[in-house]
Design a protein around this motif. Structure first.
Motif, PDB file in Angstrom:
ATOM      1  N   ILE A  36       0.862  -1.177   0.000  1.00  0.00           N
ATOM      2  CA  ILE A  36       0.000   0.000   0.000  1.00  0.00           C
ATOM      3  C   ILE A  36       0.903   1.233   0.000  1.00  0.00           C
ATOM      4  CG2 ILE A  36      -0.247   0.192   2.519  1.00  0.00           C
ATOM      5  CD1 ILE A  36      -3.256   0.926   1.907  1.00  0.00           C
ATOM      6  N   VAL A  38       1.551   5.200   0.868  1.00  0.00           N
ATOM      7  CA  VAL A  38       1.097   6.140   1.892  1.00  0.00           C
ATOM      8  C   VAL A  38       1.799   7.479   1.709  1.00  0.00           C
ATOM      9  CG1 VAL A  38       2.796   5.241   3.533  1.00  0.00           C
ATOM     10  CG2 VAL A  38       0.834   6.515   4.394  1.00  0.00           C
ATOM     11  N   SER A  49       5.984  10.540  -0.076  1.00  0.00           N
ATOM     12  CA  SER A  49       5.207   9.350  -0.402  1.00  0.00           C
ATOM     13  C   SER A  49       6.092   8.134  -0.235  1.00  0.00           C
ATOM     14  CB  SER A  49       4.690   9.444  -1.841  1.00  0.00           C
ATOM     15  OG  SER A  49       3.899   8.320  -2.162  1.00  0.00           O
ATOM     16  N   GLN A  51       5.980   3.430   0.555  1.00  0.00           N
ATOM     17  CA  GLN A  51       5.187   2.210   0.451  1.00  0.00           C
ATOM     18  C   GLN A  51       5.408   1.337   1.673  1.00  0.00           C
ATOM     19  OE1 GLN A  51       6.347  -0.727  -2.537  1.00  0.00           O
ATOM     20  NE2 GLN A  51       8.365   0.193  -2.744  1.00  0.00           N
ATOM     21  N   MET A  91      -3.663   7.270   1.247  1.00  0.00           N
ATOM     22  CA  MET A  91      -3.159   5.947   0.891  1.00  0.00           C
ATOM     23  C   MET A  91      -3.816   5.482  -0.403  1.00  0.00           C
ATOM     24  SD  MET A  91      -3.420   4.258   4.738  1.00  0.00           S
ATOM     25  CE  MET A  91      -1.947   3.235   4.684  1.00  0.00           C
TER      26      MET A  91
END
Length: 296
Positions: A36, A38, A49, A51, A91
């Motif tokens: 995901i 984030v 940003s 992951q 997310m």
């Protein structure tokens, strides 16, 4: 932004895809994901940003307004300190295998070995511009490296020649943004290699292709230009994190030179963090989306 793009009517319909809870089909989708993305804002006001990865099942939905994430970023990750305390996060869960994705925005608090996210927005997205890939883990367990693990990290305020080559070759990146009140969102951008232009060691430009007319990212940037980019190393497990400011370019002549572009976005880099072997997740070579416009 919708009015300026003359898409107000389409946008009104698209905004119906924004909810406040996770439906059962989306909850099942989340439990199948190994990754995901984030986005969040650090103490200096910079947006980053990143992951989070883990075995499928590391994302759990105990109730329709809550997401549990059984993973934390590495200590070297620019979001490590942010996620160590309460944070407003955006997310996006993306499944390259099936070209499905969904966005989740809310407020995170740390738990033992992970995060709890209380949801404000759950957003459905179309599959355009997602490159199809299959995943595998290097380790038998598939677990992400433990926070605090040693990694080779490159930091700077501009792109190195190697990082510029990475960006010119990429077919996917993720962008985090927020409005003036700090409400954060994370989004996906994809295209054929070369769709990201590197104008200088500190300036990038990419086309804004035809989408769902929500303009969540561009609307945020109009109010608050700060943004954070993540470029995953699909076949290496590396992560390239960029922070800076972005603006939308409405110049018709410039836009006309870029196939498929509805408008252009220009990003000025102010910070770079590159982490080698950040995650044990690896992906196959891409099967490019049929929606990708050609790159001149």
């Amino acid at each position: 932004m919708q009015d300026r793009a003359d898409l107000t009517r389409q946008a009104s319909f698209a905004l119906g895809g924004i909810g406040e809870s996770i439906p059962p089909v989306a909850a099942a989708f989340l439990t199948e994901q190994p990754m995901i993305i984030v986005g969040g804002t650090d103490a200096a006001g910079r947006i980053w940003s990143s992951q989070l990865v883990g075995d499928p099942g590391f994302l759990r939905v105990p109730d329709p307004r809550t997401l549990l994430v059984d993973a934390l970023p590495l200590a070297e990750d620019p979001l490590a300190e942010v996620l160590a305390g309460p944070a407003t996060v955006g997310m996006i869960a993306i499944e390259p295998t099936s070209r499905r994705r969904m966005r989740i925005n809310g407020r995170s608090t740390p738990t033992t070995g992970g995060l709890r996210v209380d949801l404000d927005q759950v957003i459905s997205n179309c599959p355009k511009y997602i490159q199809k890939r299959e995943f595998r883990f290097l380790s038998d367990s598939g677990s992400a490296p433990a926070p605090g693990g040693t990694r080779h990290v490159t930091r700077g305020t501009a792109l190195t020649p190697a990082q510029q080559r990475t960006l010119r070759a990429t077919d996917t990146f993720f962008v985090a943004s927020s409005d003036e009140s700090g409400n954060t969102d994370a989004s996906h951008r994809g295209g054929n290699p070369g769709f990201v232009q590197v104008l200088s060691p500190s300036v990038l430009r990419w086309p804004d292709y035809l989408g769902n007319a929500m303009f969540l990212t561009l609307g945020n940037l109009e109010l608050h230009p700060a943004a954070g980019l993540l470029v995953p190393g699909w076949d290496t497990g590396s992560t390239l994190h960029l922070t800076g400011a972005a603006r939308t370019l409405w110049d018709a002549d410039e836009t006309a030179r870029v196939p498929g572009a509805q408008r252009l976005v220009e990003f000025t880099v102010t910070g770079v963090v590159e982490i080698a072997d950040a995650v044990p997740l690896r992906w196959s070579a891409p099967n490019y989306s049929r929606f990708n416009p050609p790159v001149s």
